[in-house]
Write a protein that holds these residues in place. Sequence first.
Motif, PDB file in Angstrom:
ATOM      1  N   ARG A  28     -16.511-112.069 -11.192  1.00 44.79           N
ATOM      2  CA  ARG A  28     -16.986-113.064 -12.157  1.00 44.79           C
ATOM      3  C   ARG A  28     -17.371-114.363 -11.465  1.00 44.79           C
ATOM      4  NH1 ARG A  28     -12.768-115.179 -15.603  1.00 44.79           N
ATOM      5  NH2 ARG A  28     -13.445-117.304 -15.465  1.00 44.79           N
ATOM      6  N   GLU A  29     -16.521-114.831 -10.573  1.00 47.03           N
ATOM      7  CA  GLU A  29     -16.770-116.109  -9.892  1.00 47.03           C
ATOM      8  C   GLU A  29     -18.069-116.088  -9.090  1.00 47.03           C
ATOM      9  OE1 GLU A  29     -14.917-118.699  -6.203  1.00 47.03           O
ATOM     10  OE2 GLU A  29     -13.591-117.325  -7.282  1.00 47.03           O
ATOM     11  N   HIS A  30     -18.344-114.961  -8.433  1.00 43.74           N
ATOM     12  CA  HIS A  30     -19.526-114.871  -7.567  1.00 43.74           C
ATOM     13  C   HIS A  30     -20.733-114.245  -8.260  1.00 43.74           C
ATOM     14  CE1 HIS A  30     -17.492-116.336  -3.989  1.00 43.74           C
ATOM     15  NE2 HIS A  30     -16.435-115.669  -4.419  1.00 43.74           N
ATOM     16  N   ARG A  31     -20.542-113.864  -9.536  1.00 46.17           N
ATOM     17  CA  ARG A  31     -21.627-113.255 -10.322  1.00 46.17           C
ATOM     18  C   ARG A  31     -22.223-112.038  -9.617  1.00 46.17           C
ATOM     19  NH1 ARG A  31     -24.748-117.228 -14.004  1.00 46.17           N
ATOM     20  NH2 ARG A  31     -22.997-118.413 -14.805  1.00 46.17           N
ATOM     21  N   ILE A  32     -21.317-111.157  -9.191  1.00 45.85           N
ATOM     22  CA  ILE A  32     -21.709-109.909  -8.539  1.00 45.85           C
ATOM     23  C   ILE A  32     -21.087-108.748  -9.303  1.00 45.85           C
ATOM     24  CG2 ILE A  32     -22.126-110.904  -6.253  1.00 45.85           C
ATOM     25  CD1 ILE A  32     -19.290-110.120  -5.428  1.00 45.85           C
ATOM     26  N   SER A  33     -21.586-107.543  -9.076  1.00 40.47           N
ATOM     27  CA  SER A  33     -21.087-106.388  -9.835  1.00 40.47           C
ATOM     28  C   SER A  33     -20.245-105.431  -8.989  1.00 40.47           C
ATOM     29  CB  SER A  33     -22.256-105.627 -10.459  1.00 40.47           C
ATOM     30  OG  SER A  33     -23.118-105.139  -9.455  1.00 40.47           O
ATOM     31  N   GLY A  34     -20.067-105.748  -7.723  1.00 36.68           N
ATOM     32  CA  GLY A  34     -19.250-104.916  -6.850  1.00 36.68           C
ATOM     33  C   GLY A  34     -18.920-105.666  -5.586  1.00 36.68           C
ATOM     34  N   VAL A  35     -17.838-105.227  -4.934  1.00 37.32           N
ATOM     35  CA  VAL A  35     -17.378-105.934  -3.742  1.00 37.32           C
ATOM     36  C   VAL A  35     -16.800-104.942  -2.735  1.00 37.32           C
ATOM     37  CG1 VAL A  35     -15.108-106.411  -4.749  1.00 37.32           C
ATOM     38  CG2 VAL A  35     -15.980-107.912  -2.981  1.00 37.32           C
ATOM     39  N   PRO A  36     -17.103-105.108  -1.442  1.00 37.84           N
ATOM     40  CA  PRO A  36     -16.486-104.253  -0.428  1.00 37.84           C
ATOM     41  C   PRO A  36     -14.994-104.539  -0.296  1.00 37.84           C
ATOM     42  CG  PRO A  36     -18.488-105.290   0.425  1.00 37.84           C
ATOM     43  CD  PRO A  36     -18.140-105.973  -0.861  1.00 37.84           C
ATOM     44  N   VAL A  37     -14.247-103.490  -0.039  1.00 34.90           N
ATOM     45  CA  VAL A  37     -12.818-103.592   0.246  1.00 34.90           C
ATOM     46  C   VAL A  37     -12.678-103.414   1.753  1.00 34.90           C
ATOM     47  CG1 VAL A  37     -10.528-102.633  -0.194  1.00 34.90           C
ATOM     48  CG2 VAL A  37     -12.263-102.615  -2.019  1.00 34.90           C
ATOM     49  N   VAL A  38     -11.990-104.367   2.398  1.00 32.43           N
ATOM     50  CA  VAL A  38     -11.873-104.323   3.852  1.00 32.43           C
ATOM     51  C   VAL A  38     -10.417-104.223   4.286  1.00 32.43           C
ATOM     52  CG1 VAL A  38     -14.039-105.561   4.270  1.00 32.43           C
ATOM     53  CG2 VAL A  38     -11.923-106.846   4.023  1.00 32.43           C
ATOM     54  N   ASP A  39     -10.210-103.617   5.465  1.00 27.23           N
ATOM     55  CA  ASP A  39      -8.862-103.549   6.045  1.00 27.23           C
ATOM     56  C   ASP A  39      -8.590-104.855   6.801  1.00 27.23           C
ATOM     57  OD1 ASP A  39     -10.035-103.378   8.596  1.00 27.23           O
ATOM     58  OD2 ASP A  39      -9.625-101.240   8.810  1.00 27.23           O
ATOM     59  N   PRO A  40      -7.392-105.018   7.356  1.00 27.39           N
ATOM     60  CA  PRO A  40      -7.076-106.271   8.069  1.00 27.39           C
ATOM     61  C   PRO A  40      -8.007-106.590   9.242  1.00 27.39           C
ATOM     62  CG  PRO A  40      -5.062-105.090   7.564  1.00 27.39           C
ATOM     63  CD  PRO A  40      -6.202-104.168   7.209  1.00 27.39           C
ATOM     64  N   ASP A  41      -8.662-105.575   9.797  1.00 28.24           N
ATOM     65  CA  ASP A  41      -9.603-105.803  10.895  1.00 28.24           C
ATOM     66  C   ASP A  41     -11.017-106.090  10.410  1.00 28.24           C
ATOM     67  OD1 ASP A  41      -7.625-105.372  12.859  1.00 28.24           O
ATOM     68  OD2 ASP A  41      -7.898-103.200  12.671  1.00 28.24           O
ATOM     69  N   GLY A  42     -11.222-106.078   9.087  1.00 27.40           N
ATOM     70  CA  GLY A  42     -12.532-106.361   8.529  1.00 27.40           C
ATOM     71  C   GLY A  42     -13.432-105.144   8.384  1.00 27.40           C
ATOM     72  N   ALA A  43     -12.919-103.948   8.637  1.00 29.90           N
ATOM     73  CA  ALA A  43     -13.718-102.728   8.467  1.00 29.90           C
ATOM     74  C   ALA A  43     -13.750-102.346   6.990  1.00 29.90           C
ATOM     75  CB  ALA A  43     -13.129-101.587   9.287  1.00 29.90           C
ATOM     76  N   VAL A  44     -14.889-101.863   6.533  1.00 30.42           N
ATOM     77  CA  VAL A  44     -15.044-101.461   5.137  1.00 30.42           C
ATOM     78  C   VAL A  44     -14.297-100.145   4.906  1.00 30.42           C
ATOM     79  CG1 VAL A  44     -16.686-100.784   3.338  1.00 30.42           C
ATOM     80  CG2 VAL A  44     -17.293-102.576   4.958  1.00 30.42           C
ATOM     81  N   VAL A  45     -13.405-100.144   3.912  1.00 30.77           N
ATOM     82  CA  VAL A  45     -12.656 -98.936   3.569  1.00 30.77           C
ATOM     83  C   VAL A  45     -13.027 -98.411   2.185  1.00 30.77           C
ATOM     84  CG1 VAL A  45     -10.719 -99.434   5.097  1.00 30.77           C
ATOM     85  CG2 VAL A  45     -10.669-100.272   2.737  1.00 30.77           C
ATOM     86  N   GLY A  46     -13.821 -99.194   1.441  1.00 30.58           N
ATOM     87  CA  GLY A  46     -14.242 -98.771   0.108  1.00 30.58           C
ATOM     88  C   GLY A  46     -15.034 -99.864  -0.576  1.00 30.58           C
ATOM     89  N   LEU A  47     -15.419 -99.569  -1.813  1.00 27.62           N
ATOM     90  CA  LEU A  47     -16.124-100.529  -2.655  1.00 27.62           C
ATOM     91  C   LEU A  47     -15.495-100.484  -4.038  1.00 27.62           C
ATOM     92  CD1 LEU A  47     -19.864 -99.783  -1.834  1.00 27.62           C
ATOM     93  CD2 LEU A  47     -18.781-101.987  -1.573  1.00 27.62           C
ATOM     94  N   VAL A  48     -15.361-101.642  -4.670  1.00 27.48           N
ATOM     95  CA  VAL A  48     -14.912-101.689  -6.061  1.00 27.48           C
ATOM     96  C   VAL A  48     -16.046-102.279  -6.876  1.00 27.48           C
ATOM     97  CG1 VAL A  48     -13.290-102.656  -7.725  1.00 27.48           C
ATOM     98  CG2 VAL A  48     -12.478-101.968  -5.480  1.00 27.48           C
ATOM     99  N   SER A  49     -16.496-101.530  -7.871  1.00 30.28           N
ATOM    100  CA  SER A  49     -17.543-101.996  -8.767  1.00 30.28           C
ATOM    101  C   SER A  49     -16.944-102.287 -10.137  1.00 30.28           C
ATOM    102  CB  SER A  49     -18.623-100.918  -8.905  1.00 30.28           C
ATOM    103  OG  SER A  49     -18.097 -99.796  -9.595  1.00 30.28           O
TER     104      SER A  49
END
Length: 155
Positions: A28-49
């Motif tokens: 809501r804050e960023h007016r986007i419909s999905g966001v990458p989920v990252v691990d502690p090292d910054g690697a993408v592990v998934g997406l939440v829409s």
Amino acid sequence: MRVKEIMTAPVVTVPADATPATVAAVLREHRISGVPVVDPDGAVVGLVSEYDLLARSGGTAGEVMSTAVISVTEDTDVDEVRHLLVERRIHRVPVLAGARLVGIVSRSDVVALLATEWVCQVCGEAVRGSQAPTSCPKCQAGADQFVLQDPDPGS
């Protein structure tokens, strides 16, 4: 045209342990419909829409995220991304440099490109892109000879 020319960077991300309420607030804050989920090292592990938040139950982003993530590199052709978005019926594609997230391309990024047209003032050649080309593909005029074409009213 390459993905690096139209991608959004830096990317808004969430950690896998973020709550669904936190993810919803980020969307809501960023007016986007999905966001990458990252691990502690910054690697993408998934997406939440938005769909994932509505359709799945779980206490963390890691539990509701989609894990089958399709990604591209900065040098991927935009037409390939357009094809992925249409054929796979997805809304966004993370852009990786190695394992590192460097950007994201959404449907709206590709649609915006369709509306951006530069016209060479020397020969009239039209070129689509987020930035003026460095030279005209037809007459070789420099970037300073390009002007942004206004879209037709009502189009």
